[in-house]
Design a protein around this motif. Structure first.
Motif, PDB file in Angstrom:
ATOM      1  N   GLY A   1     -13.085 -40.756  15.533  1.00 19.55           N
ATOM      2  CA  GLY A   1     -13.669 -39.421  15.562  1.00 19.55           C
ATOM      3  C   GLY A   1     -13.118 -38.578  16.701  1.00 19.55           C
ATOM      4  O   GLY A   1     -13.257 -37.349  16.689  1.00 19.55           O
TER       5      GLY A   1
ATOM      6  N   TRP B   1      -9.835 -38.805  17.536  1.00 19.31           N
ATOM      7  CA  TRP B   1      -8.394 -38.670  17.301  1.00 19.31           C
ATOM      8  C   TRP B   1      -8.042 -37.227  16.960  1.00 19.31           C
ATOM      9  O   TRP B   1      -8.923 -36.428  16.605  1.00 19.31           O
TER      10      TRP B   1
ATOM     11  N   GLN C   1      -7.363 -37.331  11.634  1.00 14.36           N
ATOM     12  CA  GLN C   1      -8.666 -37.350  10.969  1.00 14.36           C
ATOM     13  C   GLN C   1      -8.556 -36.899   9.510  1.00 14.36           C
ATOM     14  O   GLN C   1      -9.231 -37.444   8.630  1.00 14.36           O
TER      15      GLN C   1
ATOM     16  N   SER D   1     -18.430 -35.550   5.714  1.00 15.45           N
ATOM     17  CA  SER D   1     -18.015 -36.949   5.875  1.00 15.45           C
ATOM     18  C   SER D   1     -19.158 -37.905   5.549  1.00 15.45           C
ATOM     19  O   SER D   1     -18.913 -39.045   5.142  1.00 15.45           O
TER      20      SER D   1
ATOM     21  N   LEU E   1     -17.260 -39.031  10.103  1.00 15.07           N
ATOM     22  CA  LEU E   1     -16.745 -38.346  11.280  1.00 15.07           C
ATOM     23  C   LEU E   1     -17.877 -37.567  11.938  1.00 15.07           C
ATOM     24  O   LEU E   1     -18.975 -37.476  11.401  1.00 15.07           O
TER      25      LEU E   1
ATOM     26  N   GLY F   1     -19.837 -40.787  12.966  1.00 14.40           N
ATOM     27  CA  GLY F   1     -18.578 -41.478  13.233  1.00 14.40           C
ATOM     28  C   GLY F   1     -18.765 -42.949  13.556  1.00 14.40           C
ATOM     29  O   GLY F   1     -19.883 -43.481  13.517  1.00 14.40           O
TER      30      GLY F   1
END
Length: 483
Positions: free
Chosen positions: A323, A325, A330, A423, A436, A440
């Protein structure tokens, strides 16, 4: 509609679940837990057994099942096993809220791996075992397991098994369907046993190795420790699990071909090539993106491979907080969440074969626009995809998008932001687990209220059964049919 045979079959499902609930009782005895800790499984097992025996004694006018009954048994059966499986959590106080317990158990059986439990260290061994064991049984399919040990008539079994098996295609490995179920489960359990041995050899404690193997085999992702796989800090364990998740995301029909000494035929499978190609492409793209953002060079490939393996197979194990990155990485991860594993595997998602057919169909349509009089067939595995099959794939995508949007609208009522809402639905509908933002890999779904928790629980079941069985179950016209 043969309602009596539906109830009779549900009774058999409850009997099987009652027997499976004996296993956490054995674990409780082995680890010297108190009667208060073990009693919840005893009570639920006995209750499920007695009620199941009562339903099994219903006398039906005919034992014949048709497609509609098969879909209803699949959908209703999964709701029933999730509800019964949730009761031990409620009784022993691990998850006092019934809806939360239903969510957790549905997440286990559907091999989603989404959780509302904030601290796993508070759970006793028997509860942890049952929580992860649901992955093992749900991975290949609970009803497939029932058919393997309590075979029904051939005409009845085919409709139930077709309704439950994931993917756009369905076929028997051998002439008798009950033997197909046994073969699938035998291969599945042997592979799981090998994985347990490998994890123990890599240094994982015995209990942890068993539960981690359950999660990888069922591509579910329930962990034993807070923090998923990261606390083990072992390259060997990560690589074994990373490869194992990919292996269990492969169509099990290909393993049957290998056992039958037709391994060359299995290696030529087009869906397998797409599947491995997508994994390699996604891993390299994310690794390059992370490296360009000064991510630890020693962990770039390690974390990229493990995360891609985990999410494309819809397992949900994590070794890093993806989460955090870069956005590009993502988005790649979000994309492979929808792709999923191969048809006939334990993984969720749209399935690689559907994606491949959709891409080829789109390319064929572009070529057809330039050459309107040219006949262009969509080829897959060296065979032309029939118009009914192509239409089925396209229709599934439309229904899938519709259910996704409706679920997203419901979840947006409580979700703090769009990425969390989107998500959440993507991770539950595709049976992945972690999403996410606020859901996450370092968070969970405990912040949702009862309404959204129930919606996401049902979303997991709809995604696992690939929509149609649940639509038929909930359709008023289905229940207006005469017996």
């Amino acid at each position: 509609m043969n309602k009596k045979i539906i109830l009779k079959t549900i009774g058999r499902i409850m009997i099987v679940e009652a027997i499976l609930l004996v296993l956490p009782i054995i674990v409780s005895v082995l680890y010297h837990e108190t009667w208060a800790e073990a009693s919840s499984f005893v009570y639920v097992s006995l209750g499920s057994l007695l009620l199941g025996l009562g339903l099994n004694h219903i006398e039906a006018n005919t034992d014949r099942l048709y497609a509609t009954e098969g879909y209803i048994i699949a959908a209703l059966g999964w709701i029933v096993i999730s509800f019964i499986g949730a009761l031990p959590f409620v009784i022993n106080g691990s998850i006092p809220n019934v809806i939360d317990a239903f969510f957790e158990t549905a997440s286990g059986f559907t091999t989603t791996g989404a959780s509302i439990i904030n601290d796993l260290s508070l759970l006793n061994r028997s509860t942890l075992f049952w929580r992860s064991f649901t992955h093992l049984i749900g991975g290949m399919g609970f009803l497939v397991f029932v058919l393997a040990i309590i075979p029904n008539s051939e005409s009845n079994s085919v409709h139930v098994m077709k309704a439950e098996m994931p993917g756009p295609t369905f076929g028997k490995l051998v002439s008798k369907l009950s033997n197909t179920a046994r073969i699938l489960y035998l291969i599945y359990l042997l592979m799981t046993l090998v994985l347990i041995v490998l994890l123990m050899g890599a240094g994982a404690p015995g209990f942890d190795a068993v539960l981690l193997a359950f999660g990888a085999a069922g591509t579910g992702g329930f962990g034993v420790l807070n923090g998923s796989i990261a606390p083990y800090n072992s390259l060997a364990i990560e690589m074994i699990l990373g490869i194992a998740m990919i292996v269990f995301g492969v169509n099990f029909n290909l393993y049957f071909l290998i056992v039958s000494r037709k391994w060359r035929e299995s290696l030529k499978d087009e869906e397998l090539k797409w599947y491995l190609g997508i994994i390699a492409f996604a891993t390299l793209c994310i690794a390059f993106n992370l490296y360009s953002h000064q991510y630890s060079s020693s962990r770039v490939l390690r974390d990229s491979f493990f995360t891609v393996s985990s999410l494309i197979t819809t397992t949900g194990y994590s070794t890093a907080d993806f989460g955090q990155w870069p956005l590009f990485s993502q988005l790649i991860l979000l994309g492979i969440m929808f792709v999923g594993g191969m048809a006939g595997s334990t993984a969720g998602g749209l399935k690689v074969s559907r994606i491949a057919v959709l891409v080829k169909s789109a390319l064929a349509e572009v070529k057809r626009s330039n050459h309107p009089h040219r006949v262009m067939a969509v080829m897959f595995n060296k065979h032309a995809v029939s118009h009914p099959d192509l239409r089925a794939v396209l229709n599934y995508l439309v229904i899938y998008a519709g259910i996704f949007i409706i679920s997203l609208i419901f979840i947006s009522i409580e979700a703090p932001d769009f990425m969390t809402a989107f998500s959440s639905v993507a991770a539950t509908f595709n049976n992945i687990g972690p999403g996410l933002a606020e859901v996450g890999p370092t968070a969970n779904y405990s912040n949702y209220g009862n309404f959204n928790t129930l919606i996401l629980g049902l979303t997991m079941l709809i995604g696992r059964l690939e929509i149609i069985p649940m639509i038929i179950l909930l359709s008023p016209s289905t229940w207006h049919s005469r017996i």
